[in-house]
Structures are given as C-alpha cells and as structure tokens.
Design an enzyme around this catalytic site. Sequence first.
Site, short mmCIF file in Angstrom:
data_model
loop_
_atom_site.label_atom_id
_atom_site.label_comp_id
_atom_site.label_asym_id
_atom_site.label_seq_id
_atom_site.Cartn_x
_atom_site.Cartn_y
_atom_site.Cartn_z
N TRP A 102 21.59 -7.20 116.41
CA TRP A 102 22.18 -8.30 116.82
C TRP A 102 21.28 -9.06 118.14
O TRP A 102 21.03 -10.30 118.17
CB TRP A 102 23.64 -7.97 117.30
CG TRP A 102 24.31 -7.80 116.19
CD1 TRP A 102 25.07 -6.71 115.71
CD2 TRP A 102 24.73 -8.84 115.27
NE1 TRP A 102 25.72 -6.65 114.44
CE2 TRP A 102 25.44 -8.14 114.14
CE3 TRP A 102 24.36 -10.21 115.10
CZ2 TRP A 102 26.09 -8.95 113.02
CZ3 TRP A 102 24.89 -10.80 114.04
CH2 TRP A 102 25.71 -10.19 113.04
N ASP A 172 26.16 -9.97 125.10
CA ASP A 172 27.00 -10.18 123.80
C ASP A 172 27.92 -8.98 123.49
O ASP A 172 27.51 -7.74 123.48
CB ASP A 172 25.96 -10.29 122.62
CG ASP A 172 26.82 -10.25 121.47
OD1 ASP A 172 27.97 -10.05 121.45
OD2 ASP A 172 26.08 -10.34 120.25
N LYS A 196 36.76 -8.10 116.59
CA LYS A 196 36.67 -6.80 116.63
C LYS A 196 38.07 -6.17 117.28
O LYS A 196 38.81 -5.58 116.85
CB LYS A 196 35.47 -6.35 116.93
CG LYS A 196 34.44 -6.83 115.83
CD LYS A 196 33.25 -7.11 116.55
CE LYS A 196 32.01 -7.89 115.85
NZ LYS A 196 31.93 -7.54 114.49
N1 PMP Z 1 26.97 -9.88 117.83
C1 PMP Z 1 27.48 -8.77 117.66
C2 PMP Z 1 27.33 -7.54 118.51
C3 PMP Z 1 28.04 -8.51 116.35
O1 PMP Z 1 28.63 -7.43 116.10
C4 PMP Z 1 28.48 -9.47 115.67
C5 PMP Z 1 29.37 -9.50 114.36
N2 PMP Z 1 29.33 -8.48 113.61
C6 PMP Z 1 27.88 -10.86 115.92
C7 PMP Z 1 27.14 -10.93 117.09
C8 PMP Z 1 27.81 -11.97 114.95
O2 PMP Z 1 29.18 -12.62 115.20
P1 PMP Z 1 29.74 -13.87 114.39
O3 PMP Z 1 29.67 -13.47 112.98
O4 PMP Z 1 31.19 -14.01 114.88
O5 PMP Z 1 29.12 -15.13 114.68
#
Ligand code: PMP
Length: 360
Positions: A102, A172, A196
């Site tokens: 991520w 994030d 989450k």
């Molecule tokens: N950052 C993290 C730490 C995540 O866990 C996720 C989703 N699993 C995201 C970003 C992406 O999120 P989204 O699909 O809501 O844009």
Amino acid sequence: MTRVFNFSPGPATLPEAVLRQAADEMLDWHGSGMSVMEMSHRGKEFIAIHAEAEALLRELMGIPANYKVLFMQGGAIGENAIVPMNLIGRTGKADYVLTGDWSKKSAKEAKNFGTVRTAATGEASGFTAIPAQAEWKLDAEAAYVHICSNETIGGVQFHWTPDTGAVPLVADMSSDILSRPIDVSRYGLIYAGAQKNMGPSGLTIVIVRDDLLGHALPVTPSAFNYQLQAEADSMYNTPPTYAIYIAGLVLKHVKALGGLAAMEAHNKAKAKILYDYLDASAFYRNPVSPADRSLMNVPFKLKDDALDDAFLKGAQARGMIQLKGHRSVGGMRASIYNAMPVEGVQALVAYMKEFEAQHG
Ligand code: PMP
C-alpha cells in the site's frame, strides 16, 4: 439467521448491533418518515447525523481543535493522488516510507504531482519489518513524510510514531484507524477508507491540520480540494450520506464499549491468541518480525501450499469466510478488525488445530 465469522480485509465485518439498529431505522429514521438514504444532505436531519458523527470521531480520537475532519469519497487510493495534489505544492517534494504494497502504491501515484523520494524501505527484509527510524533519510525540505500505519496485505504495523521534526507526517490509516488510541497532534494529516473499522465503503475520512490547507496545486479538482471541502463542512459536493450515518452508529458503538483504549485491549487479546498459536505450530507460519506484527491483519502460510484449498473449504464449512491471502502473497490472511469478536478468533484457532492434526 446464521452470521458467519467474516475475516475479510475490507469491506469487513461490522458490529451486529449497528446493523440491527440500521435495519430498525431503515424505513423511518427517528420519526422523519424517511430512510437516511432518502434525506437531503442539506436538511436538518442529515446535518444532525453528520455533526454527531464528526463530534464522536473527534471525541474518540482526541482530535485537536486546529484539525479539520473531512468526509470525502474516492477511497484511500483516491487519497494517494489527493494528498499530493493538496500538500506537495508547498515545496514540490515529498518523502515516502515504503513498508509494503500500500505504501508503494501511494508513492507511485504521488510521482505524478512532484518529486518523490524514498526516505526508507523495508525491501531488504521482504517487507516483513518496519525500517527503524535511525535508518530513515529525511529531507528537511519535503512538504510531508508519508507512511502507511498498517499494511493490510503484508501484515506489518507501526507500533511507534515516527518523529519527522517540522515536516508534517501523513499516514494512511485505512486498516487500523479506531483500533487503538493515537496522538493525532503528531500527524499533519491522517486518511482512511472507512470500510474496515468504521463503516461501509464509499466514505473516506481525512483529518488535516489547519495550516496545511491552502496549498493545492491548480490542477486539483474542486471536490478534492481540502480547503474547499473544509469551508463547506464536507458538503462541497454531495457526501456519502448513508455511509456517514453508519459510521456514526459504529462510532457510538465503539464509545459505548469504552473507546479506543478498550478497542486496543480487545484487539491485542485477539491477536495474541492467533500469534501464540502460529508461533507454537510447525505447520503454520507468519513471516513478520514479531515487533512489527499487525494486530489487524494476520497473514500466515500452511506448511504445504497444496493444502490451501482444503483449508479454505473446511473453514467455509465451519462458517469462517474470506481467509484467502492476497493474490500477491498467497497463503491465508485473517483480518481481525474491531468488530471481529474474540469468539471468531477462538473458532479459527480451534479449526487450525483440527486441520493441523489431520494434515500435519
Ligand atoms: N491503503 C490501505 C492500507 C488499504 O488497506 C487499502 C484497501 N485495502 C487501500 C489503501 C485502498 O483503499 P480503497 O480501495 O478504499 O481506495
């Protein structure tokens, strides 16, 4: 009705009490004669729902008065662009700390908007450990330093807050917001998708310090301009009204359970059951350095990948779903967010023991 133990990384399990309340209020919210979904975002009913959700978030997280809370859309992947569009303009440069998929994705997206440096990376460990602060090479002229507090795929989590001096720290927190108390004043900006620990998908939370507003690049779409959204109380465009309502119910539920300190104790207790078993077993393995293990997402592998399908099938038959690991790493992953009861983790470990006895 039978509810499963849902170990999904997100959208994820929600507190049953919240779902029941939402069901009860579906057709007629508090005598308004309508569902929250049908309300004008500018009507007094929804404005009250919105204000209460924000007040609860401020109270639970201890958000100081000089921070704005924005309810936005676009998810954390949207924020990967929206953050640099709003913040990088001050110096044109930003530092990113890479701890897994991520944060790597965040850094890659930010490159469209300025100069992005890698201040530290966990690559040498295969992203199984968070690089120690002593190894970070920070640029004093960076507009911000970006981290991902919990890597949902790799299962590594910061258990300390980096010190970035005068440079704002951006995090994030999609997969660990509300899971433990944090000191918001140590951050310049926090963002998180809600799906989450906070509610349904479609809602993105941004908590931003006042002095970071007002530096958006001219290319920034108005709906994604933090200053415009702050001035409009997150109503520059139509906000995700129903998701905000559910988030408000979740926040009220978390408060009733004792707030974030209680969540942390509950999450630590659950994670300990699982990690203790993994460490004692020669059949299952978690690759993450013990000091950096996530309390939210626990990836693990079986001794033989060929048994993965049988493991998942048996879990499903016992009412435990979404245990398949991310496609990039394989194996299994148990996501055990706030709303996962301890009974879910106990049931998982009991099944893991049974499976090990049969196949070990
Ligand atoms: N950052 C993290 C730490 C995540 O866990 C996720 C989703 N699993 C995201 C970003 C992406 O999120 P989204 O699909 O809501 O844009």
